[in-house]
Design an enzyme around this catalytic site. Structure first.
Site, mmCIF file in Angstrom:
data_model
loop_
_atom_site.group_PDB
_atom_site.id
_atom_site.type_symbol
_atom_site.label_atom_id
_atom_site.label_comp_id
_atom_site.label_asym_id
_atom_site.label_seq_id
_atom_site.Cartn_x
_atom_site.Cartn_y
_atom_site.Cartn_z
ATOM 1 N N GLU A 213 1.303 4.694 -2.457
ATOM 2 C CA GLU A 213 1.133 6.045 -1.906
ATOM 3 C C GLU A 213 2.321 6.950 -2.240
ATOM 4 O O GLU A 213 2.138 8.093 -2.672
ATOM 5 C CB GLU A 213 0.966 5.960 -0.388
ATOM 6 C CG GLU A 213 -0.339 5.333 0.044
ATOM 7 C CD GLU A 213 -0.433 5.172 1.543
ATOM 8 O OE1 GLU A 213 -1.561 5.137 2.043
ATOM 9 O OE2 GLU A 213 0.621 5.096 2.212
ATOM 10 N N LEU A 214 3.520 6.457 -2.004
ATOM 11 C CA LEU A 214 4.699 7.278 -2.292
ATOM 12 C C LEU A 214 4.781 7.614 -3.772
ATOM 13 O O LEU A 214 5.187 8.715 -4.142
ATOM 14 C CB LEU A 214 5.974 6.574 -1.827
ATOM 15 C CG LEU A 214 6.406 6.906 -0.392
ATOM 16 C CD1 LEU A 214 5.531 6.162 0.620
ATOM 17 C CD2 LEU A 214 7.870 6.555 -0.160
ATOM 18 N N VAL B 80 0.833 -1.204 0.000
ATOM 19 C CA VAL B 80 0.000 0.000 0.000
ATOM 20 C C VAL B 80 0.870 1.257 0.000
ATOM 21 O O VAL B 80 0.627 2.200 -0.762
ATOM 22 C CB VAL B 80 -0.965 -0.006 1.204
ATOM 23 C CG1 VAL B 80 -1.704 1.330 1.302
ATOM 24 C CG2 VAL B 80 -1.967 -1.146 1.081
ATOM 25 N N CYS B 81 1.909 1.255 0.828
ATOM 26 C CA CYS B 81 2.781 2.429 0.916
ATOM 27 C C CYS B 81 3.514 2.681 -0.400
ATOM 28 O O CYS B 81 3.776 3.840 -0.759
ATOM 29 C CB CYS B 81 3.790 2.251 2.048
ATOM 30 S SG CYS B 81 3.029 2.187 3.684
ATOM 31 N N THR B 82 3.843 1.621 -1.112
ATOM 32 C CA THR B 82 4.496 1.774 -2.418
ATOM 33 C C THR B 82 3.621 2.597 -3.362
ATOM 34 O O THR B 82 4.104 3.512 -4.044
ATOM 35 C CB THR B 82 4.807 0.394 -3.021
ATOM 36 O OG1 THR B 82 5.724 -0.298 -2.160
ATOM 37 C CG2 THR B 82 5.403 0.513 -4.410
#
Length: 219
Positions: free
Chosen positions: A48-49, A44-46
């Site tokens: 987002e960034l 998920v963070c991938t």
């Protein structure tokens, strides 16, 4: 330490993918968006960034800098950036803070003091509360805090919308209603009398005795 809106954002010095920064100095005289991540190489963070990488121009137009943080070392961030570009097509051209000793995560009340002093051996679930967004003003005060669960990707368009509202309401004695977007009508705050409202904003619509709407100033 519990952080609330209008508290001074804790200052710190840290290593980032773009060199050493002292946070308040780095913010300068504009706004800053600090958004945190529980661990590198998480799905998920991938996304987002990468999405944020594609929005930098929009934040820059509003005088806002963007900085990310993950409780992993800088060399891990550099490797992760390659995956982010591969997955999203966007480069991470904003700094990522390394926090391998968990100092900043604790400073911003995202991890308890009992969390230890190293990111080694910790899983994303161990760091799941490191999923917050802080919008910080030129006065170095916290203007907005949003915290998301690990399984829910953040809506950075909403953060941009909120930033528009924060900037507008800091400059004028207005508030923004539910679902407000740039250019739409705003609410005149109750501290402004009807007489002053006419002087400041011209005509207004009285919806309720305590709810007055007018055109967005400057639109």
């Amino acid at each position: 330490m519990t952080l609330r809106i209008n508290d001074i954002a804790p200052d710190f010095e840290a290593e980032t993918t773009q060199g050493t920064i002292k946070f308040h100095d780095w913010i300068g005289d504009g706004y800053a968006v600090l958004f945190s991540h529980p661990k590198d190489f998480t799905p998920v963070c991938t996304t987002e960034l990468g999405y944020m990488g594609g929005m930098l121009d929009e934040f820059a137009k509003r005088g806002a800098k963007v900085i990310g943080i993950s409780v992993d070392p800088i060399d891990s961030h550099e490797k992760w950036k390659k995956d982010i570009e591969l997955a999203t097509g966007n480069t991470v051209d904003y700094p990522l803070i390394g926090d391998p000793e968990l100092k900043i995560a604790k400073l911003y009340d995202m991890l308890p003091a009992s969390a230890g002093n190293t990111s080694e051996g910790r899983t994303p679930a161990d760091n799941q509360t490191v999923r917050s967004v802080f919008v910080i003003g030129p006065d170095k005060k916290i203007k907005l805090v949003l915290t998301y669960p690990m399984t829910t990707g953040r809506n950075f368009d909403e953060i941009l919308r909120a930033l528009d509202s924060i900037k507008l309401t800091a400059e004028h004695q207005v508030a923004t209603p539910a679902q407000w977007k740039q250019g739409e009508d705003v609410i005149i705050v109750t501290a402004v009398s009807d007489e002053d409202a006419v002087k400041r904003f011209g005509e207004f619509d009285r919806v309720l005795p305590y709810l007055r709407k007018t055109s967005q100033p400057g639109s």
